[in-house]
Design an enzyme around this catalytic site. Structure first.
Site, PDB file in Angstrom:
ATOM      1  N   ASN A 174       9.582  42.984 -84.805  1.00 44.26           N
ATOM      2  CA  ASN A 174       9.734  43.778 -83.571  1.00 44.26           C
ATOM      3  C   ASN A 174       8.681  43.560 -82.500  1.00 44.26           C
ATOM      4  O   ASN A 174       8.894  43.942 -81.359  1.00 44.26           O
ATOM      5  CB  ASN A 174       9.733  45.278 -83.916  1.00 44.26           C
ATOM      6  CG  ASN A 174      10.952  45.668 -84.703  1.00 44.26           C
ATOM      7  OD1 ASN A 174      12.069  45.571 -84.194  1.00 44.26           O
ATOM      8  ND2 ASN A 174      10.755  46.078 -85.947  1.00 44.26           N
TER       9      ASN A 174
ATOM     10  N   ARG B 182      14.059  47.306-108.074  1.00 44.32           N
ATOM     11  CA  ARG B 182      12.783  46.746-107.645  1.00 44.32           C
ATOM     12  C   ARG B 182      11.729  47.215-108.638  1.00 44.32           C
ATOM     13  O   ARG B 182      11.579  48.422-108.880  1.00 44.32           O
ATOM     14  CB  ARG B 182      12.433  47.253-106.247  1.00 44.32           C
ATOM     15  CG  ARG B 182      11.055  46.834-105.854  1.00 44.32           C
ATOM     16  CD  ARG B 182      10.716  47.281-104.456  1.00 44.32           C
ATOM     17  NE  ARG B 182       9.420  46.746-104.115  1.00 44.32           N
ATOM     18  CZ  ARG B 182       8.422  47.467-103.611  1.00 44.32           C
ATOM     19  NH1 ARG B 182       8.581  48.754-103.376  1.00 44.32           N
ATOM     20  NH2 ARG B 182       7.279  46.903-103.327  1.00 44.32           N
TER      21      ARG B 182
ATOM     22  N   ARG C 289      -4.522  49.777 -95.097  1.00 42.65           N
ATOM     23  CA  ARG C 289      -5.346  49.065 -96.082  1.00 42.65           C
ATOM     24  C   ARG C 289      -6.287  48.073 -95.389  1.00 42.65           C
ATOM     25  O   ARG C 289      -5.881  47.415 -94.428  1.00 42.65           O
ATOM     26  CB  ARG C 289      -4.465  48.285 -97.062  1.00 42.65           C
ATOM     27  CG  ARG C 289      -3.662  49.179 -97.975  1.00 42.65           C
ATOM     28  CD  ARG C 289      -2.830  48.352 -98.956  1.00 42.65           C
ATOM     29  NE  ARG C 289      -1.611  49.060 -99.258  1.00 42.65           N
ATOM     30  CZ  ARG C 289      -0.428  48.502 -99.425  1.00 42.65           C
ATOM     31  NH1 ARG C 289      -0.296  47.187 -99.359  1.00 42.65           N
ATOM     32  NH2 ARG C 289       0.629  49.234 -99.684  1.00 42.65           N
TER      33      ARG C 289
ATOM     34  N   ASN D 147       4.129  47.701 -92.741  1.00 39.35           N
ATOM     35  CA  ASN D 147       3.055  48.664 -92.979  1.00 39.35           C
ATOM     36  C   ASN D 147       2.067  48.064 -93.970  1.00 39.35           C
ATOM     37  O   ASN D 147       0.868  48.095 -93.766  1.00 39.35           O
ATOM     38  CB  ASN D 147       3.698  49.937 -93.516  1.00 39.35           C
ATOM     39  CG  ASN D 147       2.912  51.136 -93.113  1.00 39.35           C
ATOM     40  OD1 ASN D 147       1.852  51.019 -92.492  1.00 39.35           O
ATOM     41  ND2 ASN D 147       3.413  52.282 -93.484  1.00 39.35           N
TER      42      ASN D 147
ATOM     43  N   GLY E 231       8.481  44.987 -90.279  1.00 35.68           N
ATOM     44  CA  GLY E 231       8.418  45.852 -89.082  1.00 35.68           C
ATOM     45  C   GLY E 231       7.699  45.254 -87.880  1.00 35.68           C
ATOM     46  O   GLY E 231       8.273  45.166 -86.789  1.00 35.68           O
TER      47      GLY E 231
ATOM     48  N   GLU F 143      15.158  42.870 -98.545  1.00 39.20           N
ATOM     49  CA  GLU F 143      14.794  42.903 -99.968  1.00 39.20           C
ATOM     50  C   GLU F 143      15.942  43.421-100.837  1.00 39.20           C
ATOM     51  O   GLU F 143      16.139  42.952-101.950  1.00 39.20           O
ATOM     52  CB  GLU F 143      13.531  43.747-100.155  1.00 39.20           C
ATOM     53  CG  GLU F 143      12.320  43.057 -99.543  1.00 39.20           C
ATOM     54  CD  GLU F 143      11.074  43.914 -99.479  1.00 39.20           C
ATOM     55  OE1 GLU F 143      10.299  43.883-100.432  1.00 39.20           O
ATOM     56  OE2 GLU F 143      10.883  44.605 -98.465  1.00 39.20           O
TER      57      GLU F 143
ATOM     58  N   HIS G 189       4.734  38.300 -93.627  1.00 43.44           N
ATOM     59  CA  HIS G 189       5.418  39.584 -93.817  1.00 43.44           C
ATOM     60  C   HIS G 189       4.487  40.651 -93.252  1.00 43.44           C
ATOM     61  O   HIS G 189       3.500  41.029 -93.883  1.00 43.44           O
ATOM     62  CB  HIS G 189       5.684  39.810 -95.314  1.00 43.44           C
ATOM     63  CG  HIS G 189       6.317  41.135 -95.624  1.00 43.44           C
ATOM     64  ND1 HIS G 189       7.612  41.276 -96.061  1.00 43.44           N
ATOM     65  CD2 HIS G 189       5.822  42.397 -95.550  1.00 43.44           C
ATOM     66  CE1 HIS G 189       7.882  42.555 -96.241  1.00 43.44           C
ATOM     67  NE2 HIS G 189       6.806  43.253 -95.933  1.00 43.44           N
ATOM     68  N   LEU G 190       4.772  41.085 -92.015  1.00 44.35           N
ATOM     69  CA  LEU G 190       3.876  42.008 -91.323  1.00 44.35           C
ATOM     70  C   LEU G 190       4.573  43.357 -91.161  1.00 44.35           C
ATOM     71  O   LEU G 190       5.291  43.597 -90.192  1.00 44.35           O
ATOM     72  CB  LEU G 190       3.487  41.438 -89.955  1.00 44.35           C
ATOM     73  CG  LEU G 190       2.988  39.978 -89.945  1.00 44.35           C
ATOM     74  CD1 LEU G 190       2.654  39.534 -88.525  1.00 44.35           C
ATOM     75  CD2 LEU G 190       1.776  39.805 -90.860  1.00 44.35           C
TER      76      LEU G 190
ATOM     77  N   ASN H 220      15.330  51.488-105.640  1.00 36.76           N
ATOM     78  CA  ASN H 220      13.891  51.317-105.422  1.00 36.76           C
ATOM     79  C   ASN H 220      13.255  52.689-105.649  1.00 36.76           C
ATOM     80  O   ASN H 220      13.325  53.561-104.782  1.00 36.76           O
ATOM     81  CB  ASN H 220      13.648  50.813-103.993  1.00 36.76           C
ATOM     82  CG  ASN H 220      12.183  50.577-103.716  1.00 36.76           C
ATOM     83  OD1 ASN H 220      11.311  50.889-104.539  1.00 36.76           O
ATOM     84  ND2 ASN H 220      11.896  50.027-102.553  1.00 36.76           N
TER      85      ASN H 220
ATOM     86  N   ASP I 284       0.565  53.139 -87.239  1.00 41.15           N
ATOM     87  CA  ASP I 284       1.793  52.554 -86.694  1.00 41.15           C
ATOM     88  C   ASP I 284       1.474  51.708 -85.468  1.00 41.15           C
ATOM     89  O   ASP I 284       0.838  52.188 -84.531  1.00 41.15           O
ATOM     90  CB  ASP I 284       2.776  53.683 -86.330  1.00 41.15           C
ATOM     91  CG  ASP I 284       4.160  53.143 -86.064  1.00 41.15           C
ATOM     92  OD1 ASP I 284       4.305  52.243 -85.207  1.00 41.15           O
ATOM     93  OD2 ASP I 284       5.107  53.600 -86.727  1.00 41.15           O
TER      94      ASP I 284
ATOM     95  N   HIS J 108       5.105  41.749-102.414  1.00 42.28           N
ATOM     96  CA  HIS J 108       6.162  41.467-101.427  1.00 42.28           C
ATOM     97  C   HIS J 108       6.927  40.201-101.837  1.00 42.28           C
ATOM     98  O   HIS J 108       7.499  39.510-100.992  1.00 42.28           O
ATOM     99  CB  HIS J 108       5.590  41.199-100.009  1.00 42.28           C
ATOM    100  CG  HIS J 108       4.970  42.381 -99.352  1.00 42.28           C
ATOM    101  ND1 HIS J 108       3.825  42.265 -98.599  1.00 42.28           N
ATOM    102  CD2 HIS J 108       5.324  43.674 -99.303  1.00 42.28           C
ATOM    103  CE1 HIS J 108       3.494  43.455 -98.116  1.00 42.28           C
ATOM    104  NE2 HIS J 108       4.396  44.328 -98.538  1.00 42.28           N
TER     105      HIS J 108
ATOM    106  N   GLY K 231       6.385  42.056 -87.651  1.00 43.11           N
ATOM    107  CA  GLY K 231       6.812  40.666 -87.474  1.00 43.11           C
ATOM    108  C   GLY K 231       8.163  40.552 -86.778  1.00 43.11           C
ATOM    109  O   GLY K 231       8.389  39.628 -85.993  1.00 43.11           O
TER     110      GLY K 231
HETATM  111  P1  AMP Z   1       7.896  48.006 -92.557  1.00 45.82           P
HETATM  112  O1  AMP Z   1       6.828  48.328 -93.544  1.00 45.82           O
HETATM  113  O2  AMP Z   1       8.398  46.619 -92.643  1.00 45.82           O
HETATM  114  O3  AMP Z   1       8.996  49.031 -92.511  1.00 45.82           O
HETATM  115  O4  AMP Z   1       7.182  48.080 -91.120  1.00 45.82           O
HETATM  116  C1  AMP Z   1       6.802  49.319 -90.580  1.00 45.82           C
HETATM  117  C2  AMP Z   1       5.860  49.090 -89.430  1.00 45.82           C
HETATM  118  O5  AMP Z   1       6.458  48.251 -88.437  1.00 45.82           O
HETATM  119  C3  AMP Z   1       5.541  50.378 -88.674  1.00 45.82           C
HETATM  120  O6  AMP Z   1       4.491  51.067 -89.257  1.00 45.82           O
HETATM  121  C4  AMP Z   1       5.187  49.867 -87.319  1.00 45.82           C
HETATM  122  O7  AMP Z   1       3.779  49.668 -87.307  1.00 45.82           O
HETATM  123  C5  AMP Z   1       5.865  48.540 -87.190  1.00 45.82           C
HETATM  124  N1  AMP Z   1       6.868  48.543 -86.127  1.00 45.82           N
HETATM  125  C6  AMP Z   1       8.143  48.966 -86.193  1.00 45.82           C
HETATM  126  N2  AMP Z   1       8.754  48.825 -84.989  1.00 45.82           N
HETATM  127  C7  AMP Z   1       7.844  48.290 -84.136  1.00 45.82           C
HETATM  128  C8  AMP Z   1       7.843  47.892 -82.757  1.00 45.82           C
HETATM  129  N3  AMP Z   1       8.916  48.026 -82.016  1.00 45.82           N
HETATM  130  N4  AMP Z   1       6.696  47.386 -82.248  1.00 45.82           N
HETATM  131  C9  AMP Z   1       5.599  47.253 -83.014  1.00 45.82           C
HETATM  132  N5  AMP Z   1       5.540  47.608 -84.313  1.00 45.82           N
HETATM  133  C10 AMP Z   1       6.633  48.108 -84.861  1.00 45.82           C
END
Ligand code: AMP
Length: 398
Positions: free
Chosen positions: A336, A91, A241, A211, A332, A385, A208-209, A7, A284, A180, A334
């Site tokens: 956590n 990718r 965004r 960043n 991330g 992915e 897909h939630l 990637n 974050d 995505h 979704g």
């Molecule tokens: P990703 O783009 O899938 O790697 O998701 C990253 C995002 O997931 C981070 O910017 C966080 O906002 C969120 N994230 C990761 N861990 C947690 C958690 N334990 N609780 C809430 N949000 C989280």
């Protein structure tokens, strides 16, 4: 068969070596600051310690050479020789209207990726550089391009056309593509398998939630609609965004702040989303959650708006598919954030969605989180992915 998954970003390169015998990750790593002073490779063999090498990487070519050296290194390596790698899966962000599925790279594929530079100016050039660097470093080995836009290519015209003068679609292929796609394909497929749903007719919504964030609606794994558009800016509120806004805002702010459209787009991509709405707290969700718990009104408003936007898309997609069998949360946030999942599902009672708090108290594993009498099954379904790219690469090169 061992597949190397790549990637490539403009100054970075992430990789995983996957043994397809049992789909285990043998090693993974990252080259950072490619073309910039202080280039570093961080390599992690499965079950082993992180290993860092600082060495100039003027281009992706040197980065890939360092990855290969690390993979065969006598102390930190996981294979005896590069010959053990059967193929490389890449990718690639934009395949335009050229590709609706993954493809083995040849000169025509490279030309198509180049033709899409305009549509993904930050990503496609780096993706192509990665492919060409692998071709040079491992001559004769097949490279496979896995497009982020491929999933969205099964949308019908009514979902992908913007209500703009048709000539812009004809001239520039201005349409909704969706992104995505690798994650939406993987998670909708895993949801059907894990949930024991009808592989041909299951109506699945994937949230897909991460960043970046997007929602998709698919029937039998084929995309009906998805929230990102010509670029990944459309749709949900994301980390930085804006997602959907009234396009007239661009002109209004440009005129009042005396900034260019390019500067405004930078604001919409990098300074908006929950970062902007929370008045700069963070992009974050962990920081936003913490601030909201302490009573920060901006953080609370950002979380409320975020959940509402996701729920509105789920509602719209229920209409687009005339029903839903399952909703899966991934990436991330979704995977956590149980509070966010619950907050979103609280809007969906009218569809018969009922969350089981005990089942929802989980992170990062495949799990049914709805009650037994929920009309729609709701799942936590971690995305992968890299594995999706490796599976396509294996299928096309076996
Ligand atoms: P990703 O783009 O899938 O790697 O998701 C990253 C995002 O997931 C981070 O910017 C966080 O906002 C969120 N994230 C990761 N861990 C947690 C958690 N334990 N609780 C809430 N949000 C989280």
């Amino acid at each position: 068969m061992k597949i190397l998954v790549m990637n490539c970003g403009s100054s970075s390169l992430k990789y995983q070596l996957i043994d397809m015998k049992d789909e285990s990750v043998l090693a993974k790593g990252l080259c950072e600051r490619i073309g910039i002073e202080g280039s570093t490779l961080t390599h992690t063999p499965a079950g082993g310690e992180k290993y860092k090498v600082q060495k100039p990487m003027p281009s992706h070519k040197e980065g890939i050479q360092m990855v290969m050296d690390a993979l065969v290194d006598k102390d930190h390596g996981v294979i005896q020789s590069v010959d053990e790698i059967s193929a490389i899966g890449h990718r690639v962000v934009h395949g335009g209207t050229y590709y609706s599925e993954s493809v083995v790279v040849d000169e025509n594929v490279k030309k198509a990726i180049r033709d899409c530079f305009d549509l993904a100016p930050l990503h496609n050039p780096a993706n192509l550089m990665g492919i060409e660097a692998c071709e040079a470093a491992m001559p004769g080995k097949p490279n496979v391009a896995v497009f982020d836009t491929a999933f969205g290519m099964s949308m019908e015209e009514k979902a992908y056309l913007y209500a703009l003068p048709y000539e812009y679609y004809e001239k520039y292929k201005i349409r909704r593509y969706g992104f995505h796609g690798t994650s939406h394909t993987f998670v909708s497929g895993e949801t059907i398998k894990f949930g024991g749903l009808d592989p041909k007719n299951a109506k699945v919504i994937v949230c897909h939630l991460g960043n970046g964030a997007s929602v998709s609606a698919s029937i039998g794994g084929k995309c009906v609609d998805t929230s990102m558009g010509l670029t990944p800016l459309e749709g949900l509120i994301m980390g930085t965004r804006s997602g959907d806004i009234d396009p007239a805002i661009v002109q209004f702010i440009c005129n009042h702040e005396k900034i260019s459209v390019d500067e405004m787009l930078n604001i919409l991509n990098k300074k908006s989303g929950v970062l902007g709405m929370s008045n700069g707290i963070s992009s974050d969700f962990r920081d936003i959650d913490e601030a909201a718990e302490k009573g920060d009104a901006h953080a609370r408003a950002a979380l409320d708006a975020y959940a509402l936007r996701v729920a509105k898309y789920v509602g719209a997609y229920a209409a687009a598919m005339n029903g839903i069998d399952a909703i899966s949360f991934t990436a991330g946030v979704g995977e956590n954030d149980k509070n966010m999942r619950k907050k979103i599902c609280a809007y969906l009672g009218f569809l018969g969605v009922k969350i089981d708090d005990e089942r929802n108290n989980v992170r990062g594993e495949n799990r049914l989180i709805s009650t037994d009498d929920s009309k729609v099954k709701v799942f936590l379904m971690p995305t992968n992915e890299e594995l999706a790219i490796a599976r396509d690469t294996l299928r096309l090169t076996q």
